[in-house]
Design a protein around this motif. Structure first.
Motif, mmCIF file in Angstrom:
data_model
loop_
_atom_site.group_PDB
_atom_site.id
_atom_site.type_symbol
_atom_site.label_atom_id
_atom_site.label_comp_id
_atom_site.label_asym_id
_atom_site.label_seq_id
_atom_site.Cartn_x
_atom_site.Cartn_y
_atom_site.Cartn_z
ATOM 1 N N GLN A 122 51.516 47.881 39.155
ATOM 2 C CA GLN A 122 52.311 49.095 39.356
ATOM 3 C C GLN A 122 52.002 49.685 40.731
ATOM 4 O O GLN A 122 52.919 50.037 41.493
ATOM 5 C CB GLN A 122 51.979 50.084 38.249
ATOM 6 N N GLU A 123 50.742 49.773 41.069
ATOM 7 C CA GLU A 123 50.323 50.356 42.348
ATOM 8 C C GLU A 123 50.754 49.501 43.542
ATOM 9 O O GLU A 123 51.335 50.003 44.505
ATOM 10 C CB GLU A 123 48.799 50.493 42.334
ATOM 11 N N ARG A 124 50.494 48.211 43.481
ATOM 12 C CA ARG A 124 50.770 47.335 44.629
ATOM 13 C C ARG A 124 52.271 47.120 44.866
ATOM 14 O O ARG A 124 52.694 46.926 45.998
ATOM 15 C CB ARG A 124 50.107 45.977 44.444
ATOM 16 N N TYR A 125 53.047 47.099 43.785
ATOM 17 C CA TYR A 125 54.476 46.797 43.911
ATOM 18 C C TYR A 125 55.367 48.026 43.809
ATOM 19 O O TYR A 125 56.579 47.916 43.968
ATOM 20 C CB TYR A 125 54.886 45.758 42.868
ATOM 21 N N GLY A 126 54.783 49.187 43.527
ATOM 22 C CA GLY A 126 55.550 50.419 43.459
ATOM 23 C C GLY A 126 56.586 50.433 42.350
ATOM 24 O O GLY A 126 57.703 50.907 42.537
ATOM 25 N N ILE A 127 56.211 49.894 41.197
ATOM 26 C CA ILE A 127 57.131 49.862 40.058
ATOM 27 C C ILE A 127 56.561 50.721 38.931
ATOM 28 O O ILE A 127 55.372 51.055 38.928
ATOM 29 C CB ILE A 127 57.386 48.411 39.569
ATOM 30 N N GLU A 128 57.404 51.058 37.965
ATOM 31 C CA GLU A 128 56.947 51.879 36.845
ATOM 32 C C GLU A 128 56.168 51.022 35.849
ATOM 33 O O GLU A 128 56.277 49.801 35.826
ATOM 34 C CB GLU A 128 58.116 52.592 36.169
ATOM 35 N N LYS A 129 55.367 51.687 35.037
ATOM 36 C CA LYS A 129 54.467 50.999 34.110
ATOM 37 C C LYS A 129 55.225 50.106 33.122
ATOM 38 O O LYS A 129 54.776 48.995 32.843
ATOM 39 C CB LYS A 129 53.603 52.013 33.356
ATOM 40 N N ASP A 130 56.369 50.571 32.622
ATOM 41 C CA ASP A 130 57.145 49.748 31.689
ATOM 42 C C ASP A 130 57.603 48.451 32.343
ATOM 43 O O ASP A 130 57.606 47.396 31.708
ATOM 44 C CB ASP A 130 58.357 50.518 31.161
ATOM 45 N N ARG A 131 58.000 48.537 33.591
ATOM 46 C CA ARG A 131 58.432 47.333 34.320
ATOM 47 C C ARG A 131 57.262 46.383 34.508
ATOM 48 O O ARG A 131 57.392 45.169 34.319
ATOM 49 C CB ARG A 131 59.032 47.744 35.662
ATOM 50 N N ALA A 132 56.094 46.904 34.869
ATOM 51 C CA ALA A 132 54.906 46.064 35.022
ATOM 52 C C ALA A 132 54.564 45.382 33.697
ATOM 53 O O ALA A 132 54.258 44.187 33.666
ATOM 54 C CB ALA A 132 53.726 46.893 35.520
ATOM 55 N N ARG A 133 54.662 46.129 32.608
ATOM 56 C CA ARG A 133 54.374 45.567 31.280
ATOM 57 C C ARG A 133 55.353 44.441 30.945
ATOM 58 O O ARG A 133 54.946 43.376 30.467
ATOM 59 C CB ARG A 133 54.436 46.673 30.234
ATOM 60 N N ARG A 134 56.627 44.657 31.206
ATOM 61 C CA ARG A 134 57.637 43.613 30.948
ATOM 62 C C ARG A 134 57.386 42.382 31.814
ATOM 63 O O ARG A 134 57.507 41.246 31.338
ATOM 64 C CB ARG A 134 59.044 44.147 31.210
ATOM 65 N N ASP A 135 57.054 42.615 33.085
ATOM 66 C CA ASP A 135 56.789 41.486 33.979
ATOM 67 C C ASP A 135 55.602 40.665 33.491
ATOM 68 O O ASP A 135 55.638 39.429 33.530
ATOM 69 C CB ASP A 135 56.523 41.984 35.405
ATOM 70 N N ILE A 136 54.562 41.331 33.023
ATOM 71 C CA ILE A 136 53.402 40.613 32.492
ATOM 72 C C ILE A 136 53.789 39.853 31.230
ATOM 73 O O ILE A 136 53.405 38.690 31.056
ATOM 74 C CB ILE A 136 52.229 41.579 32.219
ATOM 75 N N ASP A 137 54.559 40.488 30.350
ATOM 76 C CA ASP A 137 55.006 39.807 29.127
ATOM 77 C C ASP A 137 55.824 38.561 29.464
ATOM 78 O O ASP A 137 55.632 37.502 28.855
ATOM 79 C CB ASP A 137 55.843 40.746 28.257
ATOM 80 N N ALA A 171 39.242 41.903 35.914
ATOM 81 C CA ALA A 171 38.406 41.127 34.980
ATOM 82 C C ALA A 171 39.126 40.797 33.669
ATOM 83 O O ALA A 171 38.518 40.784 32.613
ATOM 84 C CB ALA A 171 37.101 41.862 34.709
ATOM 85 N N GLY A 172 40.419 40.564 33.739
ATOM 86 C CA GLY A 172 41.167 40.158 32.554
ATOM 87 C C GLY A 172 41.684 41.290 31.698
ATOM 88 O O GLY A 172 42.360 41.051 30.698
ATOM 89 N N LYS A 173 41.386 42.515 32.044
ATOM 90 C CA LYS A 173 41.840 43.663 31.252
ATOM 91 C C LYS A 173 43.323 43.912 31.517
ATOM 92 O O LYS A 173 43.723 44.200 32.633
ATOM 93 C CB LYS A 173 41.043 44.916 31.618
ATOM 94 N N ARG A 174 44.114 43.790 30.489
ATOM 95 C CA ARG A 174 45.564 43.888 30.655
ATOM 96 C C ARG A 174 46.002 45.245 31.201
ATOM 97 O O ARG A 174 46.865 45.307 32.071
ATOM 98 C CB ARG A 174 46.262 43.603 29.328
ATOM 99 N N ASP A 175 45.428 46.323 30.697
ATOM 100 C CA ASP A 175 45.852 47.642 31.174
ATOM 101 C C ASP A 175 45.541 47.826 32.648
ATOM 102 O O ASP A 175 46.312 48.434 33.388
ATOM 103 C CB ASP A 175 45.232 48.763 30.325
ATOM 104 N N GLN A 176 44.419 47.274 33.103
ATOM 105 C CA GLN A 176 44.092 47.366 34.522
ATOM 106 C C GLN A 176 45.024 46.493 35.357
ATOM 107 O O GLN A 176 45.402 46.864 36.467
ATOM 108 C CB GLN A 176 42.632 46.979 34.759
ATOM 109 N N LEU A 177 45.405 45.345 34.830
ATOM 110 C CA LEU A 177 46.368 44.485 35.523
ATOM 111 C C LEU A 177 47.701 45.204 35.664
ATOM 112 O O LEU A 177 48.303 45.217 36.746
ATOM 113 C CB LEU A 177 46.545 43.166 34.768
ATOM 114 N N GLU A 178 48.158 45.830 34.585
ATOM 115 C CA GLU A 178 49.413 46.593 34.641
ATOM 116 C C GLU A 178 49.347 47.676 35.712
ATOM 117 O O GLU A 178 50.271 47.832 36.510
ATOM 118 C CB GLU A 178 49.707 47.249 33.284
ATOM 119 N N GLY A 179 48.253 48.423 35.714
ATOM 120 C CA GLY A 179 48.109 49.514 36.678
ATOM 121 C C GLY A 179 48.081 49.028 38.107
ATOM 122 O O GLY A 179 48.682 49.634 39.001
ATOM 123 N N LYS A 180 47.401 47.921 38.355
ATOM 124 C CA LYS A 180 47.282 47.414 39.718
ATOM 125 C C LYS A 180 48.614 46.833 40.194
ATOM 126 O O LYS A 180 48.997 47.012 41.355
ATOM 127 C CB LYS A 180 46.179 46.363 39.792
#
Length: 67
Positions: free
Chosen positions: A44-59, A33-42
């Motif tokens: 991270q879960e689906r792609y098996g990457i670390e949270k920092d990498r997910a954050r960078r990818d979103i940025d 529902a647009g929540k950035r932290d939930q997007l990062e977590g999902k």
């Protein structure tokens, strides 16, 4: 556009998110529902990457959008 506007326009934005991260399901996107932290977590879960990498990818993705 700041992230609050992404949340407010989630129905329009989630198609672009799905194009970028195709492993996310429609149910995932509805729950996020647009929540950035939930997007990062999902991502991270689906792609098996670390949270920092997910954050960078979103940025990176966010910066490429023509808001």
């Amino acid at each position: 556009m700041d992230w609050n506007r992404v949340e407010g326009n989630w129905k329009q934005v989630k198609g672009k998110v799905k194009e970028q991260w195709g492993k996310l399901t429609d149910d995932d996107l509805d729950r996020i529902a647009g929540k950035r932290d939930q997007l990062e977590g999902k991502i991270q879960e689906r792609y098996g990457i670390e949270k920092d990498r997910a954050r960078r990818d979103i940025d990176d993705w966010y910066g490429r959008q023509g808001w």
